[in-house]
Every structure is written in structure tokens, then in C-alpha cells.
Design a protein around this motif. Structure first.
Motif, PDB file in Angstrom:
ATOM      1  N   SER A 284    -107.505  11.800  -6.493  1.00 36.87           N
ATOM      2  CA  SER A 284    -107.538  11.446  -7.903  1.00 36.87           C
ATOM      3  C   SER A 284    -107.679  12.657  -8.813  1.00 36.87           C
ATOM      4  CB  SER A 284    -108.681  10.471  -8.175  1.00 36.87           C
ATOM      5  OG  SER A 284    -109.923  11.115  -7.968  1.00 36.87           O
ATOM      6  N   ASP A 285    -108.007  13.825  -8.247  1.00 38.45           N
ATOM      7  CA  ASP A 285    -108.264  14.959  -9.135  1.00 38.45           C
ATOM      8  C   ASP A 285    -107.018  15.785  -9.453  1.00 38.45           C
ATOM      9  OD1 ASP A 285    -107.830  16.646  -6.963  1.00 38.45           O
ATOM     10  OD2 ASP A 285    -109.892  17.342  -6.852  1.00 38.45           O
ATOM     11  N   ALA A 286    -105.917  15.588  -8.729  1.00 37.18           N
ATOM     12  CA  ALA A 286    -104.660  16.293  -8.993  1.00 37.18           C
ATOM     13  C   ALA A 286    -104.890  17.799  -9.124  1.00 37.18           C
ATOM     14  CB  ALA A 286    -103.968  15.723 -10.220  1.00 37.18           C
ATOM     15  N   GLN A 287    -105.748  18.350  -8.276  1.00 40.49           N
ATOM     16  CA  GLN A 287    -106.134  19.755  -8.411  1.00 40.49           C
ATOM     17  C   GLN A 287    -104.949  20.704  -8.298  1.00 40.49           C
ATOM     18  OE1 GLN A 287    -109.297  20.642  -9.362  1.00 40.49           O
ATOM     19  NE2 GLN A 287    -108.236  22.555  -9.767  1.00 40.49           N
ATOM     20  N   PHE A 288    -104.013  20.428  -7.428  1.00 44.65           N
ATOM     21  CA  PHE A 288    -102.856  21.313  -7.279  1.00 44.65           C
ATOM     22  C   PHE A 288    -102.084  21.399  -8.592  1.00 44.65           C
ATOM     23  CE2 PHE A 288     -98.443  22.284  -6.239  1.00 44.65           C
ATOM     24  CZ  PHE A 288     -98.600  23.417  -5.458  1.00 44.65           C
ATOM     25  N   ALA A 289    -101.866  20.252  -9.227  1.00 44.80           N
ATOM     26  CA  ALA A 289    -101.150  20.228 -10.507  1.00 44.80           C
ATOM     27  C   ALA A 289    -101.953  20.955 -11.585  1.00 44.80           C
ATOM     28  CB  ALA A 289    -100.858  18.790 -10.919  1.00 44.80           C
ATOM     29  N   LYS A 290    -103.255  20.756 -11.590  1.00 46.44           N
ATOM     30  CA  LYS A 290    -104.097  21.443 -12.571  1.00 46.44           C
ATOM     31  C   LYS A 290    -104.041  22.955 -12.368  1.00 46.44           C
ATOM     32  CE  LYS A 290    -107.381  17.634 -13.041  1.00 46.44           C
ATOM     33  NZ  LYS A 290    -108.714  17.169 -12.672  1.00 46.44           N
ATOM     34  N   ASP A 291    -104.120  23.393 -11.107  1.00 45.08           N
ATOM     35  CA  ASP A 291    -104.045  24.831 -10.818  1.00 45.08           C
ATOM     36  C   ASP A 291    -102.717  25.412 -11.284  1.00 45.08           C
ATOM     37  OD1 ASP A 291    -106.573  24.707  -9.711  1.00 45.08           O
ATOM     38  OD2 ASP A 291    -105.855  24.694  -7.642  1.00 45.08           O
ATOM     39  N   PHE A 292    -101.634  24.670 -11.062  1.00 41.75           N
ATOM     40  CA  PHE A 292    -100.306  25.107 -11.509  1.00 41.75           C
ATOM     41  C   PHE A 292    -100.286  25.310 -13.025  1.00 41.75           C
ATOM     42  CE2 PHE A 292     -96.303  23.665 -13.408  1.00 41.75           C
ATOM     43  CZ  PHE A 292     -95.457  24.675 -12.975  1.00 41.75           C
ATOM     44  N   LEU A 293    -100.804  24.333 -13.759  1.00 44.98           N
ATOM     45  CA  LEU A 293    -100.819  24.439 -15.207  1.00 44.98           C
ATOM     46  C   LEU A 293    -101.713  25.597 -15.667  1.00 44.98           C
ATOM     47  CD1 LEU A 293    -100.971  20.676 -16.182  1.00 44.98           C
ATOM     48  CD2 LEU A 293     -98.978  22.194 -16.307  1.00 44.98           C
ATOM     49  N   ASP A 294    -102.862  25.774 -15.013  1.00 45.74           N
ATOM     50  CA  ASP A 294    -103.758  26.867 -15.362  1.00 45.74           C
ATOM     51  C   ASP A 294    -103.090  28.229 -15.137  1.00 45.74           C
ATOM     52  OD1 ASP A 294    -105.720  25.075 -16.033  1.00 45.74           O
ATOM     53  OD2 ASP A 294    -106.863  25.326 -14.162  1.00 45.74           O
ATOM     54  N   ARG A 295    -102.401  28.368 -14.012  1.00 46.37           N
ATOM     55  CA  ARG A 295    -101.721  29.628 -13.705  1.00 46.37           C
ATOM     56  C   ARG A 295    -100.646  29.965 -14.743  1.00 46.37           C
ATOM     57  NH1 ARG A 295    -101.552  27.517  -8.601  1.00 46.37           N
ATOM     58  NH2 ARG A 295     -99.323  27.141  -8.731  1.00 46.37           N
TER      59      ARG A 295
ATOM     60  N   TYR B 186     -96.330   4.908   0.940  1.00 41.80           N
ATOM     61  CA  TYR B 186     -96.334   6.375   0.954  1.00 41.80           C
ATOM     62  C   TYR B 186     -97.543   6.888   0.173  1.00 41.80           C
ATOM     63  CZ  TYR B 186     -94.599  11.191   0.637  1.00 41.80           C
ATOM     64  OH  TYR B 186     -94.462  12.557   0.732  1.00 41.80           O
ATOM     65  N   ALA B 187     -97.775   6.306  -1.013  1.00 43.95           N
ATOM     66  CA  ALA B 187     -98.893   6.755  -1.846  1.00 43.95           C
ATOM     67  C   ALA B 187    -100.231   6.582  -1.132  1.00 43.95           C
ATOM     68  CB  ALA B 187     -98.893   6.003  -3.176  1.00 43.95           C
ATOM     69  N   LEU B 188    -100.428   5.455  -0.487  1.00 47.62           N
ATOM     70  CA  LEU B 188    -101.684   5.223   0.239  1.00 47.62           C
ATOM     71  C   LEU B 188    -101.830   6.168   1.422  1.00 47.62           C
ATOM     72  CD1 LEU B 188    -101.884   1.328   0.175  1.00 47.62           C
ATOM     73  CD2 LEU B 188    -103.570   2.911  -0.792  1.00 47.62           C
ATOM     74  N   LEU B 189    -100.770   6.343   2.186  1.00 51.56           N
ATOM     75  CA  LEU B 189    -100.837   7.228   3.351  1.00 51.56           C
ATOM     76  C   LEU B 189    -100.994   8.681   2.906  1.00 51.56           C
ATOM     77  CD1 LEU B 189    -100.976   7.182   6.372  1.00 51.56           C
ATOM     78  CD2 LEU B 189     -98.496   7.013   6.457  1.00 51.56           C
ATOM     79  N   PHE B 190    -100.385   9.061   1.790  1.00 49.18           N
ATOM     80  CA  PHE B 190    -100.577  10.403   1.264  1.00 49.18           C
ATOM     81  C   PHE B 190    -102.033  10.595   0.831  1.00 49.18           C
ATOM     82  CE2 PHE B 190    -100.420  13.894  -1.756  1.00 49.18           C
ATOM     83  CZ  PHE B 190     -99.689  14.830  -1.041  1.00 49.18           C
ATOM     84  N   ASP B 191    -102.636   9.576   0.221  1.00 48.20           N
ATOM     85  CA  ASP B 191    -104.058   9.656  -0.138  1.00 48.20           C
ATOM     86  C   ASP B 191    -104.922   9.827   1.113  1.00 48.20           C
ATOM     87  OD1 ASP B 191    -103.392   9.418  -2.796  1.00 48.20           O
ATOM     88  OD2 ASP B 191    -104.198   7.382  -3.035  1.00 48.20           O
ATOM     89  N   ILE B 192    -104.592   9.123   2.180  1.00 56.56           N
ATOM     90  CA  ILE B 192    -105.309   9.299   3.451  1.00 56.56           C
ATOM     91  C   ILE B 192    -105.191  10.749   3.893  1.00 56.56           C
ATOM     92  CG2 ILE B 192    -105.269   8.713   5.922  1.00 56.56           C
ATOM     93  CD1 ILE B 192    -104.343   5.838   4.961  1.00 56.56           C
ATOM     94  N   HIS B 193    -103.998  11.308   3.784  1.00 56.43           N
ATOM     95  CA  HIS B 193    -103.771  12.705   4.165  1.00 56.43           C
ATOM     96  C   HIS B 193    -104.643  13.651   3.330  1.00 56.43           C
ATOM     97  CE1 HIS B 193    -101.717  16.329   5.400  1.00 56.43           C
ATOM     98  NE2 HIS B 193    -101.487  16.617   4.126  1.00 56.43           N
ATOM     99  N   VAL B 194    -104.638  13.461   2.022  1.00 52.62           N
ATOM    100  CA  VAL B 194    -105.413  14.335   1.143  1.00 52.62           C
ATOM    101  C   VAL B 194    -106.904  14.235   1.466  1.00 52.62           C
ATOM    102  CG1 VAL B 194    -106.110  14.735  -1.262  1.00 52.62           C
ATOM    103  CG2 VAL B 194    -103.697  14.335  -0.704  1.00 52.62           C
ATOM    104  N   VAL B 195    -107.404  13.017   1.622  1.00 52.14           N
ATOM    105  CA  VAL B 195    -108.827  12.825   1.942  1.00 52.14           C
ATOM    106  C   VAL B 195    -109.146  13.420   3.316  1.00 52.14           C
ATOM    107  CG1 VAL B 195    -110.607  11.091   2.404  1.00 52.14           C
ATOM    108  CG2 VAL B 195    -109.092  10.826   0.438  1.00 52.14           C
ATOM    109  N   SER B 196    -108.241  13.257   4.283  1.00 51.27           N
ATOM    110  CA  SER B 196    -108.481  13.788   5.632  1.00 51.27           C
ATOM    111  C   SER B 196    -108.552  15.307   5.636  1.00 51.27           C
ATOM    112  CB  SER B 196    -107.400  13.310   6.605  1.00 51.27           C
ATOM    113  OG  SER B 196    -106.196  14.057   6.456  1.00 51.27           O
ATOM    114  N   LYS B 197    -107.954  15.938   4.637  1.00 58.09           N
ATOM    115  CA  LYS B 197    -107.995  17.399   4.508  1.00 58.09           C
ATOM    116  C   LYS B 197    -109.157  17.859   3.630  1.00 58.09           C
ATOM    117  CE  LYS B 197    -104.085  18.847   6.481  1.00 58.09           C
ATOM    118  NZ  LYS B 197    -103.995  19.973   7.384  1.00 58.09           N
ATOM    119  N   GLY B 198    -110.002  16.910   3.199  1.00 55.39           N
ATOM    120  CA  GLY B 198    -111.177  17.250   2.411  1.00 55.39           C
ATOM    121  C   GLY B 198    -110.951  17.238   0.912  1.00 55.39           C
ATOM    122  N   GLY B 199    -109.819  16.723   0.470  1.00 55.50           N
ATOM    123  CA  GLY B 199    -109.528  16.690  -0.956  1.00 55.50           C
ATOM    124  C   GLY B 199    -109.821  15.342  -1.579  1.00 55.50           C
ATOM    125  N   ASP B 200    -109.587  15.277  -2.863  1.00 56.35           N
ATOM    126  CA  ASP B 200    -109.741  14.042  -3.619  1.00 56.35           C
ATOM    127  C   ASP B 200    -108.412  13.766  -4.312  1.00 56.35           C
ATOM    128  OD1 ASP B 200    -110.289  11.969  -5.346  1.00 56.35           O
ATOM    129  OD2 ASP B 200    -111.990  12.947  -6.313  1.00 56.35           O
TER     130      ASP B 200
END
Length: 106
Positions: free
Chosen positions: A92-103, A76-90
């Protein structure tokens, strides 16, 4: 896992381009054969008395391999990483979680 790692590497390198397909599948075409696509989709599981469904599984279809991977597994973790990369994300950066904490000033 070796197959998923190869797909992730090819996606990161731009060798695989993913597009949304019918019925919530994401798909990429490989080679010139008649049977040349790799597809994945999230599977949603609804558990009473919970309202709604969550993507607890990712399903993969490709020549020679059809598999499902539940959340919390390496697949699941590998396929989810494929999904994130396929959408143009990274993944490893956990940007969604960072944005949540920033908000929430955390």
C-alpha cells in the motif's frame, strides 16, 4: 480470490514464510502432509518486435489449485501483494513509485 486473500492474510501475519526455490519459484511450506507447499512465480512474455520480456503473468501452484493470473486482473494484484509482503514490503505504500518521483524532483 478468496484463496489468495487467505494466503495474503497469512503472509502478513507471519504464518507463511516464503523462500526462493528453483526455476524462479517462491515457495512456502504448510502443514505436515507430503504435498504441502504453495509456490508462485512470474511468467515472462516476449512479444516481437519488443526486446526482452516483461512479467505479465503470475503462476500459482498449490494442492487443489494451479492457476495463472495476467497483469491487470484481481488475481495478479493479490498475488503481487503476496510477493511484496513476502519480501518484507508493504504494497500500500508504493515506495518504489515514491522513490522514483523523489529522484526526479517531482
Amino acid at each position: 480470490m478468496a484463496i489468495l486473500e487467505r494466503i495474503l492474510t497469512a503472509t502478513r501475519a507471519g504464518k507463511l514464510t516464503w523462500v526462493d526455490d528453483v526455476n524462479d519459484w517462491r515457495k512456502t511450506e504448510v502443514g505436515d502432509d507430503d504435498c504441502n507447499s504453495i509456490s508462485y512465480r512470474f511468467r515472462y512474455i516476449e512479444a516481437p518486435p519488443q526486446v526482452g520480456a516483461d512479467p505479465y503473468m503470475l503462476e500459482l501452484m498449490m494442492p487443489g489449485l494451479n492457476a495463472g493470473f495476467f497483469i491487470g486482473t484481481e488475481g495478479y494484484a493479490l498475488l503481487f501483494d503476496i510477493h511484496v509482503v513476502s519480501k518484507g514490503g508493504d504494497p500500500s505504500d508504493a515506495q518504489f513509485a515514491k522513490d522514483f518521483l523523489d529522484r526526479n524532483d517531482l
